[in-house]
Write a protein that holds these residues in place. Structure first.
Motif, PDB file in Angstrom:
ATOM      1  N   ARG A 102     -21.624  45.222 -34.701  1.00 23.58           N
ATOM      2  CA  ARG A 102     -22.656  45.772 -35.572  1.00 23.58           C
ATOM      3  C   ARG A 102     -21.977  46.541 -36.699  1.00 23.58           C
ATOM      4  N   ASN A 103     -22.338  46.201 -37.927  1.00 21.27           N
ATOM      5  CA  ASN A 103     -21.773  46.871 -39.105  1.00 21.27           C
ATOM      6  C   ASN A 103     -20.248  46.836 -39.104  1.00 21.27           C
ATOM      7  N   GLY A 104     -19.698  45.688 -38.684  1.00 23.77           N
ATOM      8  CA  GLY A 104     -18.257  45.524 -38.705  1.00 23.77           C
ATOM      9  C   GLY A 104     -17.517  46.220 -37.590  1.00 23.77           C
ATOM     10  N   ARG A 105     -18.233  46.696 -36.560  1.00 20.72           N
ATOM     11  CA  ARG A 105     -17.595  47.383 -35.443  1.00 20.72           C
ATOM     12  C   ARG A 105     -17.965  46.705 -34.124  1.00 20.72           C
ATOM     13  N   LEU A 106     -17.023  46.701 -33.210  1.00 19.36           N
ATOM     14  CA  LEU A 106     -17.311  46.181 -31.880  1.00 19.36           C
ATOM     15  C   LEU A 106     -18.418  47.013 -31.232  1.00 19.36           C
ATOM     16  N   GLU A 293      -5.421  55.790 -28.990  1.00 19.95           N
ATOM     17  CA  GLU A 293      -6.233  55.202 -27.913  1.00 19.95           C
ATOM     18  C   GLU A 293      -5.651  53.867 -27.454  1.00 19.95           C
ATOM     19  N   ILE A 294      -4.532  53.950 -26.729  1.00 23.33           N
ATOM     20  CA  ILE A 294      -3.922  52.736 -26.197  1.00 23.33           C
ATOM     21  C   ILE A 294      -3.764  52.859 -24.693  1.00 23.33           C
ATOM     22  N   ASP A 295      -3.427  51.762 -24.066  1.00 19.34           N
ATOM     23  CA  ASP A 295      -3.032  51.735 -22.662  1.00 19.34           C
ATOM     24  C   ASP A 295      -1.891  50.726 -22.574  1.00 19.34           C
ATOM     25  N   ASN A 296      -1.849  49.953 -21.536  1.00 19.45           N
ATOM     26  CA  ASN A 296      -0.785  48.971 -21.337  1.00 19.45           C
ATOM     27  C   ASN A 296      -1.150  47.691 -22.103  1.00 19.45           C
ATOM     28  N   MET A 297      -0.900  47.683 -23.420  1.00 15.52           N
ATOM     29  CA  MET A 297      -1.402  46.627 -24.291  1.00 15.52           C
ATOM     30  C   MET A 297      -0.591  45.337 -24.086  1.00 15.52           C
ATOM     31  N   GLU A 298      -1.289  44.252 -23.689  1.00 14.25           N
ATOM     32  CA  GLU A 298      -0.583  43.016 -23.326  1.00 14.25           C
ATOM     33  C   GLU A 298      -1.107  41.771 -24.017  1.00 14.25           C
ATOM     34  N   GLY A 299      -2.301  41.779 -24.605  1.00 18.84           N
ATOM     35  CA  GLY A 299      -2.849  40.574 -25.221  1.00 18.84           C
ATOM     36  C   GLY A 299      -3.112  40.778 -26.704  1.00 18.84           C
ATOM     37  N   LEU A 300      -2.762  39.770 -27.527  1.00 13.10           N
ATOM     38  CA  LEU A 300      -2.921  39.843 -28.981  1.00 13.10           C
ATOM     39  C   LEU A 300      -3.537  38.557 -29.494  1.00 13.10           C
ATOM     40  N   SER A 301      -4.490  38.681 -30.419  1.00 12.36           N
ATOM     41  CA  SER A 301      -5.105  37.515 -31.052  1.00 12.36           C
ATOM     42  C   SER A 301      -5.369  37.822 -32.521  1.00 12.36           C
ATOM     43  N   VAL A 302      -5.396  36.768 -33.335  1.00 13.18           N
ATOM     44  CA  VAL A 302      -5.675  36.888 -34.766  1.00 13.18           C
ATOM     45  C   VAL A 302      -6.804  35.934 -35.123  1.00 13.18           C
ATOM     46  N   HIS A 303      -7.787  36.416 -35.885  1.00 17.74           N
ATOM     47  CA  HIS A 303      -8.815  35.528 -36.422  1.00 17.74           C
ATOM     48  C   HIS A 303      -9.217  36.021 -37.806  1.00 17.74           C
ATOM     49  N   LEU A 304      -9.861  35.144 -38.558  1.00 21.07           N
ATOM     50  CA  LEU A 304     -10.351  35.492 -39.899  1.00 21.07           C
ATOM     51  C   LEU A 304     -11.842  35.785 -39.823  1.00 21.07           C
ATOM     52  N   GLU A 305     -12.249  36.810 -40.531  1.00 22.80           N
ATOM     53  CA  GLU A 305     -13.649  37.235 -40.531  1.00 22.80           C
ATOM     54  C   GLU A 305     -14.034  37.625 -41.957  1.00 22.80           C
ATOM     55  N   GLY A 306     -14.801  36.764 -42.614  1.00 24.88           N
ATOM     56  CA  GLY A 306     -15.181  37.043 -43.987  1.00 24.88           C
ATOM     57  C   GLY A 306     -13.994  37.164 -44.919  1.00 24.88           C
ATOM     58  N   GLY A 307     -12.950  36.362 -44.667  1.00 19.46           N
ATOM     59  CA  GLY A 307     -11.756  36.415 -45.497  1.00 19.46           C
ATOM     60  C   GLY A 307     -10.776  37.496 -45.112  1.00 19.46           C
ATOM     61  N   ARG A 308     -11.131  38.322 -44.140  1.00 19.88           N
ATOM     62  CA  ARG A 308     -10.244  39.397 -43.685  1.00 19.88           C
ATOM     63  C   ARG A 308      -9.485  38.962 -42.433  1.00 19.88           C
ATOM     64  N   THR A 309      -8.224  39.384 -42.343  1.00 19.06           N
ATOM     65  CA  THR A 309      -7.398  39.062 -41.181  1.00 19.06           C
ATOM     66  C   THR A 309      -7.556  40.165 -40.143  1.00 19.06           C
ATOM     67  N   VAL A 310      -8.106  39.794 -38.987  1.00 13.98           N
ATOM     68  CA  VAL A 310      -8.413  40.757 -37.935  1.00 13.98           C
ATOM     69  C   VAL A 310      -7.484  40.532 -36.747  1.00 13.98           C
TER      70      VAL A 310
END
Length: 333
Positions: A102-106, A293-310
Motif C-alpha cells: 500500500r502506497n509503495g510499502r509492504l 532492523e536486521i536478523d540472520n539475512m539469507e535470501g536476496l531477490s531483485v525485481h523491477l517495479e514501475g521502472g525502479r530497481t527493488v
C-alpha cells in the motif's frame, strides 16, 4: 546452514515448534495464516533516515506464521511485478505467497502456503539426503535450488507444475562435491540475457576455506563452465546472490560473532568480470548491524517495479524464538 550455526546464532539451542495449526491438503499444500508487523524505520534511533549507503529503505515486515514449518527461509524470489513471492526453507519446504503493498510499502502477505519440495521420485526432500535446501532462483520458468551437505543443484519445472514439480539433478563440476560439509552452495542465480554467459547457472559457496580465504564460485552449463573465487572481507560469509537487470551481480553477506550479534552487507560486482578463473570483488551498497532492523539475512531477490530497481531481503530465523523472520525492501538509485 543448519544445526551448528543455529545454536550459535541463537545463543541457545534452537527450539522448534511441534504442533501444527493447519493441516496438509491433498495436494501437499499447507495453508498458513501469516501475521505481519510493519517496520516503518530501518534504523530505530534515526527514524527519519531513509538512505543507507547506496540503498533507500522502502519498508519491511516482521513475519510469523501459525505452522511449525514456517521459518528458516534461506532463499527468496519475487516475480517481475513483486506481487508473487517464493521462498525456500532450509529444511525442504516451499513458501508461496501474494505480497500486499500500500502506497509503495509492504503491508502483508496473502494466500500463503507451504508445500514439501519433491524429489525425483515424488518423495519429499525433507525425508531424503537432499533436505538441506539453502538457495533459490527462478528464471525462464525454471526453479533452481542449491543443496548443502550433498552439494547438489536441483532444477524444477516451475512454470508448468509449481510446487508439485519434481527435482532433477543438474550436473556440477567435481570441485563442487569437495566443498566443506556445512559450507556449501548458499547462493545461486542464472546469468541474464544481456551477458556473455547468459543462461549459465552461477553458484557460490558460503565459505569454502579459512576465515581469510576467498570462497569458491562455479559457472555451471553454458559456453564457459568453470570455477572462480570471491574475495571475502571482515569475516562475512556469502548467503545469496541476485542479478541486476544490467547484468551486475549482487551478493548478500552475513557476519556473526558471539555476544556481538549479526551484520549484513550487499556487494555489487561488475557482470563483465564474471568468468572462469576470475577473482571477484566490488563495492558495498549497504552495511548494517543490529543498530538496524536486521536478523540472520539469507535470501536476496531483485525485481523491477514501475521502472525502479527493488531489492528484497529475508532472514532465516533458524526456528528459534530468539530470532525473527524479517522481510525488507530497498530501492537502488
Amino acid at each position: 546452514m543448519r544445526l551448528t550455526r543455529r545454536a550459535a546464532l541463537a545463543g541457545l539451542a534452537a527450539t522448534v515448534a511441534t504442533s501444527a495449526s493447519a493441516e496438509t491438503t491433498e495436494s501437499g499444500r499447507i495453508p498458513v495464516a501469516v501475521t505481519a508487523r510493519p517496520i516503518t524505520s530501518f534504523e530505530p534511533r534515526s527514524p527519519e533516515k531513509r538512505l543507507f549507503g547506496k540503498l533507500t529503505f522502502r519498508s519491511g515486515l516482521v513475519l510469523s506464521g501459525n505452522h511449525s514449518r514456517f521459518g528458516g527461509f534461506s532463499g527468496l524470489w519475487r516475480g517481475p511485478n513483486g506481487h508473487d513471492l517464493v521462498a525456500v526453507t532450509d529444511n525442504g519446504f516451499w513458501l508461496t505467497v501474494k505480497v500486499v503493498s500500500r502506497n509503495g510499502r509492504l503491508a502483508g502477505l496473502e494466500r500463503a502456503e507451504l508445500a514439501p519440495i519433491l524429489g525425483s521420485s515424488g518423495r519429499p526432500l525433507h525425508r531424503s539426503r537432499y533436505y538441506d535446501t539453502e538457495s533459490l532462483c527462478i528464471a525462464d520458468g525454471v526453479a533452481y535450488l542449491g543443496v548443502e551437505r550433498t552439494h547438489d543443484v536441483l532444477r524444477f519445472d516451475w512454470a508448468a507444475e509449481g510446487v508439485m514439480a519434481r527435482a532433477r539433478i543438474v550436473p556440477v563440476l567435481r570441485e563442487v562435491k569437495r566443498l566443506p560439509n556445512n559450507r556449501g552452495l548458499e547462493a545461486i542465480g542464472v546469468v541474464p540475457a544481456s551477458q556473455p554467459l547468459a543462461g549459465s547457472i552461477v553458484a557460490i559457496a558460503e565459505r569454502s576455506g579459512a576465515d581469510d580465504e576467498p570462497t569458491l564460485g562455479f559457472i555451471l552449463g553454458g559456453r564457459q563452465p568453470g570455477q572462480f573465487k570471491v574475495i571475502r572481507h571482515d569475516g562475512f560469509d556469502i548467503t545469496d546472490l541476485a542479478f541486476l537487470p544490467d547484468g551486475d551481480l549482487l551478493l548478500l553477506e552475513r557476519w556473526y560473532r558471539p555476544l556481538r550479534g549479526v551484520g549484513m552487507r550487499i556487494r555489487r560486482i561488475a557482470g563483465a568480470s564474471l568468468k572462469p578463473g576470475a577473482l571477484l570483488d566490488g563495492p558495498y551498497l549497504i552495511d548494517a548491524d543490529l543498530g538496524q532492523e536486521i536478523d540472520n539475512m539469507e535470501g536476496l531477490s531483485v525485481h523491477l517495479e514501475g521502472g525502479r530497481t527493488v531489492l528484497s531481503v529475508i532472514s532465516d530465523d533458524n526456528f528459534s524464538f530468539l530470532q525473527r523472520t524479517v522481510l525488507l525492501e530497498f530501492e537502488l538509485g
